[in-house]
Design a protein around this motif. Structure first.
Motif, PDB file in Angstrom:
ATOM      1  N   THR A   1       0.772  -1.331  -0.254  1.00  0.00           N
ATOM      2  CA  THR A   1       0.141   0.086   0.104  1.00  0.00           C
ATOM      3  C   THR A   1       0.905   1.231   0.007  1.00  0.00           C
ATOM      4  OG1 THR A   1       0.012   0.179   2.358  1.00  0.00           O
ATOM      5  CG2 THR A   1      -1.617  -1.155   1.502  1.00  0.00           C
ATOM      6  N   GLY A   2       1.995   1.347   0.270  1.00  0.00           N
ATOM      7  CA  GLY A   2       2.946   2.431   0.465  1.00  0.00           C
ATOM      8  C   GLY A   2       3.018   2.668   1.877  1.00  0.00           C
ATOM      9  N   GLY A   3       2.225   2.196   2.743  1.00  0.00           N
ATOM     10  CA  GLY A   3       2.334   2.810   4.225  1.00  0.00           C
ATOM     11  C   GLY A   3       3.424   2.323   5.030  1.00  0.00           C
ATOM     12  N   ALA A   4       4.160   1.450   4.472  1.00  0.00           N
ATOM     13  CA  ALA A   4       5.734   1.014   4.917  1.00  0.00           C
ATOM     14  C   ALA A   4       6.436   0.818   3.733  1.00  0.00           C
ATOM     15  CB  ALA A   4       5.438  -0.115   5.929  1.00  0.00           C
ATOM     16  N   ASP A   5       7.808   0.803   3.990  1.00  0.00           N
ATOM     17  CA  ASP A   5       8.825   0.844   2.741  1.00  0.00           C
ATOM     18  C   ASP A   5       9.415  -0.351   2.668  1.00  0.00           C
ATOM     19  OD1 ASP A   5       8.463   3.767   2.000  1.00  0.00           O
ATOM     20  OD2 ASP A   5       9.136   3.936   3.977  1.00  0.00           O
ATOM     21  N   ALA A   6       9.414  -1.367   3.793  1.00  0.00           N
ATOM     22  CA  ALA A   6      10.018  -2.663   3.782  1.00  0.00           C
ATOM     23  C   ALA A   6       9.539  -3.570   4.972  1.00  0.00           C
ATOM     24  CB  ALA A   6      11.405  -2.293   3.706  1.00  0.00           C
ATOM     25  N   TYR A   7       9.683  -4.869   4.440  1.00  0.00           N
ATOM     26  CA  TYR A   7       9.564  -5.627   5.749  1.00  0.00           C
ATOM     27  C   TYR A   7      10.161  -6.917   5.573  1.00  0.00           C
ATOM     28  CZ  TYR A   7       7.281 -10.110   7.515  1.00  0.00           C
ATOM     29  OH  TYR A   7       7.072 -11.318   8.099  1.00  0.00           O
ATOM     30  N   TYR A   8      10.929  -7.305   6.589  1.00  0.00           N
ATOM     31  CA  TYR A   8      11.736  -8.428   6.682  1.00  0.00           C
ATOM     32  C   TYR A   8      11.613  -9.221   7.717  1.00  0.00           C
ATOM     33  CZ  TYR A   8      14.498  -6.548  10.387  1.00  0.00           C
ATOM     34  OH  TYR A   8      15.032  -6.307  11.821  1.00  0.00           O
ATOM     35  N   HIS A   9      11.839 -10.548   7.582  1.00  0.00           N
ATOM     36  CA  HIS A   9      11.655 -11.537   8.859  1.00  0.00           C
ATOM     37  C   HIS A   9      12.459 -13.005   8.444  1.00  0.00           C
ATOM     38  CE1 HIS A   9      10.150 -13.102  12.271  1.00  0.00           C
ATOM     39  NE2 HIS A   9       9.302 -13.883  11.724  1.00  0.00           N
ATOM     40  N   ILE A  10      12.920 -13.623   9.470  1.00  0.00           N
ATOM     41  CA  ILE A  10      13.525 -14.977   9.487  1.00  0.00           C
ATOM     42  C   ILE A  10      12.610 -15.836  10.051  1.00  0.00           C
ATOM     43  CG2 ILE A  10      15.449 -16.317   9.554  1.00  0.00           C
ATOM     44  CD1 ILE A  10      16.974 -13.679   9.450  1.00  0.00           C
ATOM     45  N   GLY A  11      12.168 -16.957   9.521  1.00  0.00           N
ATOM     46  CA  GLY A  11      11.399 -17.966  10.676  1.00  0.00           C
ATOM     47  C   GLY A  11       9.852 -17.914  10.380  1.00  0.00           C
ATOM     48  N   MET A  12       9.378 -17.090   9.174  1.00  0.00           N
ATOM     49  CA  MET A  12       8.065 -17.460   9.292  1.00  0.00           C
ATOM     50  C   MET A  12       7.878 -18.408   8.005  1.00  0.00           C
ATOM     51  SD  MET A  12       9.362 -15.023   6.909  1.00  0.00           S
ATOM     52  CE  MET A  12       9.738 -15.855   5.539  1.00  0.00           C
TER      53      MET A  12
ATOM     54  N   VAL B   1      12.804 -13.674   4.143  1.00  0.00           N
ATOM     55  CA  VAL B   1      12.241 -12.777   3.193  1.00  0.00           C
ATOM     56  C   VAL B   1      12.301 -11.279   3.405  1.00  0.00           C
ATOM     57  CG1 VAL B   1       9.782 -12.345   3.940  1.00  0.00           C
ATOM     58  CG2 VAL B   1      10.150 -12.157   1.461  1.00  0.00           C
ATOM     59  N   ILE B   2      12.827 -10.384   2.389  1.00  0.00           N
ATOM     60  CA  ILE B   2      12.665  -8.837   2.404  1.00  0.00           C
ATOM     61  C   ILE B   2      11.518  -8.601   1.303  1.00  0.00           C
ATOM     62  CG2 ILE B   2      13.699  -6.837   2.030  1.00  0.00           C
ATOM     63  CD1 ILE B   2      16.492  -8.317   3.063  1.00  0.00           C
ATOM     64  N   ALA B   3      10.595  -7.777   1.689  1.00  0.00           N
ATOM     65  CA  ALA B   3       9.732  -7.125   0.906  1.00  0.00           C
ATOM     66  C   ALA B   3       9.835  -5.602   0.903  1.00  0.00           C
ATOM     67  CB  ALA B   3       8.413  -7.534   1.057  1.00  0.00           C
ATOM     68  N   ALA B   4      10.395  -4.953  -0.288  1.00  0.00           N
ATOM     69  CA  ALA B   4      10.580  -3.626  -0.170  1.00  0.00           C
ATOM     70  C   ALA B   4       9.987  -2.844  -1.136  1.00  0.00           C
ATOM     71  CB  ALA B   4      12.045  -3.463  -0.321  1.00  0.00           C
ATOM     72  N   SER B   5       9.852  -1.482  -1.112  1.00  0.00           N
ATOM     73  CA  SER B   5       9.467  -0.629  -2.230  1.00  0.00           C
ATOM     74  C   SER B   5      10.091  -0.382  -3.400  1.00  0.00           C
ATOM     75  CB  SER B   5       9.210   0.871  -1.420  1.00  0.00           C
ATOM     76  OG  SER B   5      10.718   1.269  -1.109  1.00  0.00           O
ATOM     77  N   SER B   6      11.748  -0.879  -3.243  1.00  0.00           N
ATOM     78  CA  SER B   6      12.562  -0.846  -4.158  1.00  0.00           C
ATOM     79  C   SER B   6      13.592  -1.640  -3.895  1.00  0.00           C
ATOM     80  CB  SER B   6      13.260   0.725  -4.364  1.00  0.00           C
ATOM     81  OG  SER B   6      13.901   0.924  -3.248  1.00  0.00           O
TER      82      SER B   6
ATOM     83  N   THR C   1      16.856 -12.724   2.481  1.00  0.00           N
ATOM     84  CA  THR C   1      17.394 -11.905   3.336  1.00  0.00           C
ATOM     85  C   THR C   1      18.999 -11.716   3.059  1.00  0.00           C
ATOM     86  OG1 THR C   1      17.565 -13.592   4.923  1.00  0.00           O
ATOM     87  CG2 THR C   1      15.969 -12.023   5.231  1.00  0.00           C
ATOM     88  N   ASN C   2      19.387 -12.388   2.353  1.00  0.00           N
ATOM     89  CA  ASN C   2      21.072 -12.386   1.947  1.00  0.00           C
ATOM     90  C   ASN C   2      20.969 -11.489   0.637  1.00  0.00           C
ATOM     91  OD1 ASN C   2      20.309 -13.770  -0.209  1.00  0.00           O
ATOM     92  ND2 ASN C   2      21.541 -15.513   0.661  1.00  0.00           N
ATOM     93  N   GLY C   3      20.047 -11.002   0.037  1.00  0.00           N
ATOM     94  CA  GLY C   3      19.891 -10.139  -1.059  1.00  0.00           C
ATOM     95  C   GLY C   3      19.777 -10.753  -2.453  1.00  0.00           C
ATOM     96  N   GLY C   4      19.643 -12.169  -2.199  1.00  0.00           N
ATOM     97  CA  GLY C   4      19.404 -12.926  -3.322  1.00  0.00           C
ATOM     98  C   GLY C   4      18.110 -13.177  -3.922  1.00  0.00           C
TER      99      GLY C   4
END
Length: 287
Positions: free
Chosen positions: A205-216, A250-255, A238-241
């Motif tokens: 939605t653009g309400g946050a710019d990124a999310y990251y987590h390990i273990g979900m 996972v990392i989910a990001a705006s860019s 999460t290692n950028g790959g």
């Protein structure tokens, strides 16, 4: 097959709404709470009831399809992602929120073919927000098209993460160290909503710019990963790959720029993949 997959998606939206009605009704009542892997890993009768309802409804309409669903896997069902049509289901994402009356809980339903997510649905039922995405056709919330913030500067970002159910001292040390590293960039702030699916939709939605987590798990983020990318965002490891749905990272990001900058800062720890192997590479942290 595209029309058939659309039929599947339309049906999934109906089922998600019905599941949401059950959750909203139960939200106001006393909950029967049980433990799974740890004192912080909770499950309720509502989780199990909703999952049974979703799976039985889909099985009647699409008897040849496969399922990977949270409570079924906990009970010992296999969770291998194959090329066949497969539904990935989290009947109640944010169970701890649900137990405590914190109103961010969601039904998450994704549909994969050839190990690729064809559509994803996240229904934040107490907010009555229906997030949807179809591969190549955009992401929406209650019919309104979504776009990420497009933020390219990590220093101007709000980042969402979760502590999760891990309570081992060494893992907690890494989790909080990761937050400190990001705050020292510095970013604008860190938030935690308590639902991986909703967390990622907030990025869409653009309400946050990124999310990251390990273990979900894969059922937590399968639907939302497509919602993010169809809203113009990126998902990665999460290692950028490249993003691996079964890796539990996972990392989910705006860019890409924001995602890669976060990957530079955070340390990872080994955890068992959803397909049973260990999610760790040679250059990553051993504890």
């Amino acid at each position: 097959m595209s029309d058939l997959w659309q039929d599947c998606m339309d049906f999934a939206i109906l089922i998600a709404r019905k599941a949401g009605e059950v959750i909203c009704e139960a939200f106001e009542n006393n909950k029967s709470v049980m433990l799974k892997s740890s004192p912080a890993d909770l499950v309720t009768e509502t989780d199990r009831k909703v999952e049974e309802m979703i799976i039985s409804s889909i099985e009647k309409k699409f008897p040849d399809h496969r399922f990977i669903a949270e409570e079924s896997v906990t009970a010992g069902a296999p969770q291998m992602l194959t090329d066949g049509p497969t539904w990935l289901i989290d009947p109640l994402d944010g169970t701890t929120n649900f137990v405590h009356g914190f109103p961010l809980v969601a039904v998450s339903i994704a549909f994969a073919v050839n190990k690729e997510i064809e559509f994803g649905i996240v229904y934040s039922c107490l907010e009555n927000k229906m997030y949807t995405a179809r591969k190549g056709k955009g992401a929406f919330c209650n019919g309104k098209q979504l776009r990420t913030s497009g933020q390219e500067e990590t220093m101007k970002s709000i980042v969402i993460t979760e502590v999760g159910t891990e309570r081992e001292a060494e893992i907690l040390k890494i989790l909080f160290s990761n937050m400190e590293r990001l705050l020292n960039i510095p970013i604008h702030g860190i938030r935690a909503a308590g639902s991986a699916a909703i967390d990622m939709c907030l990025v869409a939605t653009g309400g946050a710019d990124a999310y990251y987590h390990i273990g979900m798990h894969c059922w937590d983020i399968a639907a939302a990963s497509l919602i993010v990318t169809e809203a113009g965002g990126v998902v990665m490891d999460t290692n950028g790959g490249p993003f691996d749905l079964m890796s539990r990272r996972v990392i989910a990001a705006s860019s890409t720029a924001v995602g890669e900058r976060i990957a530079e800062e955070i340390q990872v720890f080994p955890c068992e993949r959803d397909d049973g192997s260990i999610s760790l590479t040679a250059n990553e942290l051993l504890i």
